[in-house]
Scaffold this active site. Structure first.
Site, PDB file in Angstrom:
ATOM      1  N   ASN A  12      -5.044  24.355  -2.269  1.00  0.00           N
ATOM      2  CA  ASN A  12      -4.296  25.166  -1.305  1.00  0.00           C
ATOM      3  C   ASN A  12      -2.975  24.451  -1.043  1.00  0.00           C
ATOM      4  O   ASN A  12      -2.945  23.434  -0.356  1.00  0.00           O
ATOM      5  CB  ASN A  12      -5.138  25.283  -0.019  1.00  0.00           C
ATOM      6  CG  ASN A  12      -4.395  25.945   1.122  1.00  0.00           C
ATOM      7  OD1 ASN A  12      -3.316  26.519   0.929  1.00  0.00           O
ATOM      8  ND2 ASN A  12      -4.975  25.875   2.317  1.00  0.00           N
ATOM      9  N   LYS A  14      -0.577  25.483   0.704  1.00  0.00           N
ATOM     10  CA  LYS A  14      -0.039  25.828   2.032  1.00  0.00           C
ATOM     11  C   LYS A  14       1.452  26.202   1.881  1.00  0.00           C
ATOM     12  O   LYS A  14       1.842  26.752   0.844  1.00  0.00           O
ATOM     13  CB  LYS A  14      -0.273  24.682   3.014  1.00  0.00           C
ATOM     14  CG  LYS A  14      -1.749  24.271   3.023  1.00  0.00           C
ATOM     15  CD  LYS A  14      -2.121  23.366   4.156  1.00  0.00           C
ATOM     16  CE  LYS A  14      -3.605  23.043   4.071  1.00  0.00           C
ATOM     17  NZ  LYS A  14      -4.087  22.219   5.159  1.00  0.00           N
ATOM     18  N   HIS A  99      -8.373  30.802   7.028  1.00  0.00           N
ATOM     19  CA  HIS A  99      -8.128  29.360   7.132  1.00  0.00           C
ATOM     20  C   HIS A  99      -7.924  29.010   8.606  1.00  0.00           C
ATOM     21  O   HIS A  99      -7.345  29.797   9.362  1.00  0.00           O
ATOM     22  CB  HIS A  99      -6.888  28.980   6.306  1.00  0.00           C
ATOM     23  CG  HIS A  99      -6.733  27.506   6.156  1.00  0.00           C
ATOM     24  ND1 HIS A  99      -6.262  26.719   7.174  1.00  0.00           N
ATOM     25  CD2 HIS A  99      -7.043  26.660   5.142  1.00  0.00           C
ATOM     26  CE1 HIS A  99      -6.270  25.453   6.785  1.00  0.00           C
ATOM     27  NE2 HIS A  99      -6.743  25.394   5.548  1.00  0.00           N
ATOM     28  N   GLU A 101      -5.927  27.176  10.038  1.00  0.00           N
ATOM     29  CA  GLU A 101      -4.526  27.199  10.479  1.00  0.00           C
ATOM     30  C   GLU A 101      -4.110  28.619  10.870  1.00  0.00           C
ATOM     31  O   GLU A 101      -3.281  28.801  11.760  1.00  0.00           O
ATOM     32  CB  GLU A 101      -3.616  26.625   9.377  1.00  0.00           C
ATOM     33  CG  GLU A 101      -3.755  25.107   9.299  1.00  0.00           C
ATOM     34  CD  GLU A 101      -3.445  24.501   7.939  1.00  0.00           C
ATOM     35  OE1 GLU A 101      -2.894  25.190   7.071  1.00  0.00           O
ATOM     36  OE2 GLU A 101      -3.779  23.308   7.752  1.00  0.00           O
ATOM     37  N   GLU A 169     -14.681  23.862   6.276  1.00  0.00           N
ATOM     38  CA  GLU A 169     -13.576  22.938   6.520  1.00  0.00           C
ATOM     39  C   GLU A 169     -13.562  22.555   8.001  1.00  0.00           C
ATOM     40  O   GLU A 169     -13.026  23.320   8.828  1.00  0.00           O
ATOM     41  CB  GLU A 169     -12.240  23.601   6.179  1.00  0.00           C
ATOM     42  CG  GLU A 169     -12.116  24.024   4.738  1.00  0.00           C
ATOM     43  CD  GLU A 169     -10.655  24.125   4.318  1.00  0.00           C
ATOM     44  OE1 GLU A 169     -10.282  23.432   3.371  1.00  0.00           O
ATOM     45  OE2 GLU A 169      -9.891  24.872   4.949  1.00  0.00           O
ATOM     46  N   GLY A 175      -6.159  17.535   6.804  1.00  0.00           N
ATOM     47  CA  GLY A 175      -4.883  16.825   6.832  1.00  0.00           C
ATOM     48  C   GLY A 175      -4.888  15.554   7.672  1.00  0.00           C
ATOM     49  O   GLY A 175      -3.831  15.004   7.972  1.00  0.00           O
ATOM     50  N   SER A 214      -9.458  16.808   3.877  1.00  0.00           N
ATOM     51  CA  SER A 214      -9.197  15.443   3.410  1.00  0.00           C
ATOM     52  C   SER A 214     -10.035  15.059   2.192  1.00  0.00           C
ATOM     53  O   SER A 214     -10.486  13.919   2.075  1.00  0.00           O
ATOM     54  CB  SER A 214      -9.394  14.437   4.551  1.00  0.00           C
ATOM     55  OG  SER A 214      -8.449  14.688   5.576  1.00  0.00           O
TER      56      SER A 214
HETATM   57  P1  PGA Z   1      -6.407  18.821   3.286  1.00  0.00           P
HETATM   58  O1  PGA Z   1      -6.428  20.416   3.579  1.00  0.00           O
HETATM   59  O2  PGA Z   1      -7.114  18.601   1.983  1.00  0.00           O
HETATM   60  O3  PGA Z   1      -4.967  18.464   3.229  1.00  0.00           O
HETATM   61  O4  PGA Z   1      -7.144  18.175   4.423  1.00  0.00           O
HETATM   62  C1  PGA Z   1      -7.527  21.198   3.242  1.00  0.00           C
HETATM   63  C2  PGA Z   1      -7.283  22.631   3.618  1.00  0.00           C
HETATM   64  O5  PGA Z   1      -6.681  22.874   4.683  1.00  0.00           O
HETATM   65  O6  PGA Z   1      -7.656  23.565   2.881  1.00  0.00           O
END
Ligand code: PGA
Length: 254
Positions: A12, A14, A99, A101, A169, A175, A214
């Site tokens: 992803n 983003k 997601h 976010e 997740e 992140g 992560s």
């Molecule tokens: P990350 O993000 O691997 O940077 O923690 C994962 C995600 O949000 O899909």
């Protein structure tokens, strides 16, 4: 016991990536040979602006392209949005929905996420439906309840032969460099599997349950060994071909 579903490792990007970054995709596509592609589905979900060019770059390789979000409708007066159909026409095989976010920053409800997932299936792509608890929910002992409610509310009524993908997740792991313990991951994935089987019967066995948050080359191998982890959804580490490829190849030892 039914056979484990084929691995899926999805990246992803983003809101990262300009045309020049397609070089990373090209080098990933070169690395994923037919043998590896036989055991693991690999996908990169770039920003919408790059989906079409990314699909051209990855054409004929073991790397599929996906979108990161879509509207619930096929078309209409929704300034700034893209539909699942548009992403599919541009070359997307998967579309991430729900997601954290988006659930957080755009207040997307389970109902909205479900409608998006239905739209993705209707357009002919596979939805990657994200679920996950916040740190406060984990510390309050509510993780399994939160996930169960999200799964019940965000999944479509039919699994279409396992074409759904679930990504667990934990919000606090995204992140941050933090990850749950392997026991915590197993507890959630096992609960999700049981719920999917209760909801969809045998189709529930073939739904891939990805871990995300992560995931990195140095922790992927151990996470992928956890029961009912069928792959990963990778953010930061998917931006560079080398680190993402290291995660993809970790399925071989799992
Ligand atoms: P990350 O993000 O691997 O940077 O923690 C994962 C995600 O949000 O899909």
């Amino acid at each position: 016991m039914t056979e484990a579903p084929k691995w899926l490792v999805a990246g992803n990007w983003k809101m990262n990536g300009l045309k020049g970054d397609l070089g990373e995709l090209a080098s990933l596509a070169e690395k994923v040979g037919p043998e590896l592609a036989g055991i693991v589905d690999v996908a990169i979900c770039p920003p919408s602006t790059l989906v079409m060019a990314a699909a051209e770059t990855a054409n004929g390789s073991g790397v599929a392209i996906g979108g990161q979000d879509c509207h619930t409708a096929t078309s209409g007066a929704f300034t700034g949005d893209v539909s699942a159909e548009m992403l599919v026409e541009a070359g997307a095989k998967y579309i991430i929905v729900g997601h954290s976010e988006r659930r957080d920053a755009y207040s997307e409800s389970d109902e909205t996420v479900r409608a998006k997932a239905e739209a993705v299936l209707g357009a002919g792509a596979d939805p990657i439906i994200c679920v996950g608890e916040t740190l406060a929910e984990r510390e309050g002992g509510d993780t399994l309840d939160v996930i169960s409610k999200q799964i019940a509310g965000s999944t479509p009524t039919t699994a279409k032969n396992g074409r759904l993908v679930i990504a667990y997740e934990p919000v606090w792991a995204i992140g941050t460099g933090l990850t749950p313990t392997l026991e915590q991951i197993e507890e959630v994935h096992t609960a999700i599997r049981a719920q999917l089987v209760a909801q969809f019967g045998v189709d529930g066995e073939s739904i891939r349950i990805l871990y995300g948050g992560s995931m990195k080359p140095d922790n992927a191998a151990e996470i992928l060994k956890v029961r009912d982890v069928n792959g990963g959804l990778v953010g930061g580490a998917s931006l560079k071909a080398d680190s993402f490829f290291a995660i993809v190849t970790a399925v071989q030892g799992a």
